[in-house]
Design a protein around this motif. Sequence first.
Motif, PDB file in Angstrom:
ATOM      1  N   ARG A   1      45.425 -55.854  -0.756  1.00  0.00           N
ATOM      2  CA  ARG A   1      46.493 -56.547  -1.493  1.00  0.00           C
ATOM      3  C   ARG A   1      46.130 -58.006  -1.719  1.00  0.00           C
ATOM      4  O   ARG A   1      46.378 -58.560  -2.793  1.00  0.00           O
ATOM      5  CB  ARG A   1      47.808 -56.450  -0.724  1.00  0.00           C
ATOM      6  CG  ARG A   1      48.899 -57.316  -1.318  1.00  0.00           C
ATOM      7  CD  ARG A   1      50.227 -57.122  -0.636  1.00  0.00           C
ATOM      8  NE  ARG A   1      50.824 -55.844  -0.992  1.00  0.00           N
ATOM      9  CZ  ARG A   1      52.108 -55.548  -0.791  1.00  0.00           C
ATOM     10  NH1 ARG A   1      52.918 -56.441  -0.261  1.00  0.00           N
ATOM     11  NH2 ARG A   1      52.583 -54.372  -1.121  1.00  0.00           N
TER      12      ARG A   1
ATOM     13  N   GLY B   1      44.764 -52.182   4.254  1.00  0.00           N
ATOM     14  CA  GLY B   1      45.649 -52.211   3.091  1.00  0.00           C
ATOM     15  C   GLY B   1      46.066 -53.621   2.724  1.00  0.00           C
ATOM     16  O   GLY B   1      46.134 -53.976   1.542  1.00  0.00           O
ATOM     17  N   ARG B   2      46.337 -54.452   3.738  1.00  0.00           N
ATOM     18  CA  ARG B   2      46.724 -55.847   3.465  1.00  0.00           C
ATOM     19  C   ARG B   2      45.544 -56.640   2.893  1.00  0.00           C
ATOM     20  O   ARG B   2      45.727 -57.524   2.053  1.00  0.00           O
ATOM     21  CB  ARG B   2      47.247 -56.504   4.751  1.00  0.00           C
ATOM     22  CG  ARG B   2      48.625 -56.018   5.174  1.00  0.00           C
ATOM     23  CD  ARG B   2      49.229 -56.900   6.242  1.00  0.00           C
ATOM     24  NE  ARG B   2      48.516 -56.804   7.498  1.00  0.00           N
ATOM     25  CZ  ARG B   2      48.793 -55.924   8.456  1.00  0.00           C
ATOM     26  NH1 ARG B   2      49.770 -55.049   8.274  1.00  0.00           N
ATOM     27  NH2 ARG B   2      48.115 -55.903   9.580  1.00  0.00           N
TER      28      ARG B   2
ATOM     29  N   THR C   1      40.041 -43.990  -1.252  1.00  0.00           N
ATOM     30  CA  THR C   1      39.974 -45.035  -2.285  1.00  0.00           C
ATOM     31  C   THR C   1      38.947 -44.722  -3.363  1.00  0.00           C
ATOM     32  O   THR C   1      38.744 -45.543  -4.263  1.00  0.00           O
ATOM     33  CB  THR C   1      39.612 -46.394  -1.655  1.00  0.00           C
ATOM     34  OG1 THR C   1      38.245 -46.370  -1.221  1.00  0.00           O
ATOM     35  CG2 THR C   1      40.513 -46.705  -0.476  1.00  0.00           C
TER      36      THR C   1
ATOM     37  N   LEU D   1      49.428 -44.974   2.038  1.00  0.00           N
ATOM     38  CA  LEU D   1      49.884 -46.296   1.614  1.00  0.00           C
ATOM     39  C   LEU D   1      48.704 -47.259   1.467  1.00  0.00           C
ATOM     40  O   LEU D   1      48.664 -48.080   0.554  1.00  0.00           O
ATOM     41  CB  LEU D   1      50.895 -46.850   2.632  1.00  0.00           C
ATOM     42  CG  LEU D   1      52.246 -46.131   2.691  1.00  0.00           C
ATOM     43  CD1 LEU D   1      53.086 -46.677   3.837  1.00  0.00           C
ATOM     44  CD2 LEU D   1      52.995 -46.267   1.370  1.00  0.00           C
ATOM     45  N   MET D   2      47.737 -47.158   2.384  1.00  0.00           N
ATOM     46  CA  MET D   2      46.537 -47.992   2.274  1.00  0.00           C
ATOM     47  C   MET D   2      45.791 -47.692   0.981  1.00  0.00           C
ATOM     48  O   MET D   2      45.369 -48.601   0.253  1.00  0.00           O
ATOM     49  CB  MET D   2      45.617 -47.746   3.470  1.00  0.00           C
ATOM     50  CG  MET D   2      44.343 -48.574   3.457  1.00  0.00           C
ATOM     51  SD  MET D   2      42.910 -47.772   4.219  1.00  0.00           S
ATOM     52  CE  MET D   2      42.449 -46.603   2.918  1.00  0.00           C
TER      53      MET D   2
ATOM     54  N   ASP E   1      46.941 -46.551  -1.755  1.00  0.00           N
ATOM     55  CA  ASP E   1      47.699 -47.058  -2.895  1.00  0.00           C
ATOM     56  C   ASP E   1      47.464 -48.557  -3.084  1.00  0.00           C
ATOM     57  O   ASP E   1      47.341 -49.044  -4.218  1.00  0.00           O
ATOM     58  CB  ASP E   1      49.186 -46.782  -2.698  1.00  0.00           C
ATOM     59  CG  ASP E   1      50.011 -47.095  -3.938  1.00  0.00           C
ATOM     60  OD1 ASP E   1      49.706 -46.523  -5.006  1.00  0.00           O
ATOM     61  OD2 ASP E   1      50.935 -47.910  -3.852  1.00  0.00           O
ATOM     62  N   GLU E   2      47.389 -49.302  -1.984  1.00  0.00           N
ATOM     63  CA  GLU E   2      47.107 -50.737  -2.080  1.00  0.00           C
ATOM     64  C   GLU E   2      45.723 -50.975  -2.686  1.00  0.00           C
ATOM     65  O   GLU E   2      45.545 -51.868  -3.521  1.00  0.00           O
ATOM     66  CB  GLU E   2      47.187 -51.396  -0.692  1.00  0.00           C
ATOM     67  CG  GLU E   2      48.581 -51.432  -0.090  1.00  0.00           C
ATOM     68  CD  GLU E   2      49.472 -52.472  -0.755  1.00  0.00           C
ATOM     69  OE1 GLU E   2      49.075 -53.075  -1.775  1.00  0.00           O
ATOM     70  OE2 GLU E   2      50.584 -52.686  -0.240  1.00  0.00           O
TER      71      GLU E   2
ATOM     72  N   ARG F   1      45.830 -50.147  -6.514  1.00  0.00           N
ATOM     73  CA  ARG F   1      46.563 -51.143  -7.286  1.00  0.00           C
ATOM     74  C   ARG F   1      45.793 -52.466  -7.386  1.00  0.00           C
ATOM     75  O   ARG F   1      45.925 -53.188  -8.376  1.00  0.00           O
ATOM     76  CB  ARG F   1      47.941 -51.395  -6.658  1.00  0.00           C
ATOM     77  CG  ARG F   1      48.915 -50.239  -6.850  1.00  0.00           C
ATOM     78  CD  ARG F   1      50.179 -50.428  -6.024  1.00  0.00           C
ATOM     79  NE  ARG F   1      51.147 -49.367  -6.295  1.00  0.00           N
ATOM     80  CZ  ARG F   1      52.218 -49.513  -7.060  1.00  0.00           C
ATOM     81  NH1 ARG F   1      52.464 -50.667  -7.644  1.00  0.00           N
ATOM     82  NH2 ARG F   1      53.054 -48.517  -7.250  1.00  0.00           N
ATOM     83  N   ALA F   2      45.002 -52.786  -6.363  1.00  0.00           N
ATOM     84  CA  ALA F   2      44.258 -54.048  -6.360  1.00  0.00           C
ATOM     85  C   ALA F   2      42.880 -53.905  -6.982  1.00  0.00           C
ATOM     86  O   ALA F   2      42.143 -54.884  -7.056  1.00  0.00           O
ATOM     87  CB  ALA F   2      44.127 -54.567  -4.930  1.00  0.00           C
TER      88      ALA F   2
ATOM     89  N   GLU G   1      46.423 -50.144   8.345  1.00  0.00           N
ATOM     90  CA  GLU G   1      47.409 -51.047   7.740  1.00  0.00           C
ATOM     91  C   GLU G   1      46.782 -52.396   7.387  1.00  0.00           C
ATOM     92  O   GLU G   1      47.070 -52.975   6.332  1.00  0.00           O
ATOM     93  CB  GLU G   1      48.580 -51.245   8.703  1.00  0.00           C
ATOM     94  CG  GLU G   1      49.437 -49.992   8.887  1.00  0.00           C
ATOM     95  CD  GLU G   1      50.414 -50.128  10.045  1.00  0.00           C
ATOM     96  OE1 GLU G   1      50.294 -51.124  10.804  1.00  0.00           O
ATOM     97  OE2 GLU G   1      51.273 -49.249  10.213  1.00  0.00           O
TER      98      GLU G   1
ATOM     99  N   ARG H   1      44.068 -58.846  -4.912  1.00  0.00           N
ATOM    100  CA  ARG H   1      44.580 -58.555  -6.259  1.00  0.00           C
ATOM    101  C   ARG H   1      44.226 -59.647  -7.253  1.00  0.00           C
ATOM    102  O   ARG H   1      43.991 -59.379  -8.432  1.00  0.00           O
ATOM    103  CB  ARG H   1      46.108 -58.397  -6.221  1.00  0.00           C
ATOM    104  CG  ARG H   1      46.606 -57.166  -5.499  1.00  0.00           C
ATOM    105  CD  ARG H   1      48.102 -57.003  -5.657  1.00  0.00           C
ATOM    106  NE  ARG H   1      48.833 -58.214  -5.285  1.00  0.00           N
ATOM    107  CZ  ARG H   1      50.154 -58.336  -5.359  1.00  0.00           C
ATOM    108  NH1 ARG H   1      50.882 -57.343  -5.843  1.00  0.00           N
ATOM    109  NH2 ARG H   1      50.748 -59.448  -4.986  1.00  0.00           N
TER     110      ARG H   1
END
Length: 540
Positions: free
Chosen positions: A219, A215-216, A330, A285-286, A288-289, A292-293, A212, A222
């Motif tokens: 983000r 993932g942050r 990733t 979810l990680m 995906d972050e 997206r970034a 988690e 970005r």
Amino acid sequence: MFLAAILVLAQTAFQEKVTVSYVEVPVTVIRDGAPVRGLTKDNFEILDGGEKRAIDSFDAIDFAAVAGKKSVSPLNPASRRSFLLVFDLSFSSPKSIQRAQSAARDFVARSVDNRDLVAIGTVDVDRGFRFLTAFTTDRELLVAAIADPVTFRTPDPLQIAGSNPFGDVVPTNTTGSAERNDRYADIAADYARGASRADDDYRRTRAKKQVETLGRIARSMRSVGGRKHLVLLSEGFDPRLFSGRAAADSAEQNEENRAIEFGEVWKVDSDKRFGSSSSQKTLALMADEFRRADVVLHAVDIQGLRVQNTVREGAKANLNEGLFLLANATGGTVFRNSNDISGDFDRLVRQHEVVYVLGFNAPVGHTGKFHELRVRLVNVPNARAQHRGGYYDQGGESAIERSLSMAEIIVNDVPQNDIGFATLAAAFPTGDTRAQVPVLLEIKGTDLIAKAKNNVATTDIFVYGFDQDGIVRDAIYQRVIVDASKAGDRLRNHGIRFYGTLRLPPGSYALKTLVRVLESDANGYQRTNIEVPRNGDVSL
């Protein structure tokens, strides 16, 4: 050196801000682990949300061709390579951390190009993630952070200029009673299963927290332009905590099969047998972050060569597949089973020596909306393209994102015209090894008033002196709190003048100045190139 700000007339012309919806996509093309060179605009197609877009601009940069060349000239941020080296303090032994530090120093010293951006960070399950430095070209700052990743602090607010938690993760080993009595043996076995399950739950929770946190981190990146690479320096966690038992664990599987056959389902740990669905969701979810970034996670196994047995325990699973789970999700690479970590870094950099930047005009959408991107290769057989997964419309930024955005403006010379100002700087030899370089700023007062909130404009002024190696030799930081309700007329008529002095050794410099109003996130940026002469020389 800092001096107070005074209100005076700013005599200069200022540009108005123009907002355009233009997207640049950095792409690396790899075949057989090596970059593909010589491609043109016709070799690419861009799909934005499934719709084909015309490629309006095309650029290619080969970092191998410019390696070693010193330059302080601007470079398109989209074409720059950014590497974030993250030391894993939770799943690494002290000895492995020392090996990682040595390899990271070699990476900064000889693997990356002068124009590459590097940042240093740590991740700790108990303390979270910490940026030790922002993305910077200042290699001296990076080396200092690598030398002390636990307690390092830089006095620079933007982090671009200059008790030990490294503990072994030792899982609890719980065994059953050795009593021959079947009844007590069953009780002991049930207790052991419960203790093992509790231990697995504890270790799984820690691994999920790390995923988690990663993932942050993605983000928060970005706002950083170009292709970003997060390099995790770690021994990794037990992959069975996420994916379940390895096929080789047949003895334990046979025992569970017998328990199911006799209806003793409480003896079967489904998470241990099939994998944890919640952990796998966290991993998705990680990923995906990261997508997206536009960040790729590469993992370097800092344990080195692994053996599958020990003198005390005999055959024993010693896996680094946990690192594979992270990197593969990733699109990254795992460098493992090697005692040459520096060689792993070299291979990573070589894979991304060539960057193609594709630009296109995008429609303006809703604030914060994410747009899926896909890049297709045309007539480039047996190759794959790595690129950002999409882009966001303009939206709110977190505190870390804002800090990284400010650092990127300075390092990448990103134009900013919200706050208009003029810069004057000149070098004066002093007979010492460093010359005095007075810097005078004239900031447009009406822009500060326009960007104030509740009549307050908290204005931060940053000035950095970058040499040709990208090292910050001196810097100025000053905060000025402007109360428009008391000084509004003077601000409109005279603006603000700020004066400070840098001390720089002889050489060529880029003075990079950022003026920022905190209340509205408004920025003004200018770059001034100057030459600092040697003592006895005359500079006009």
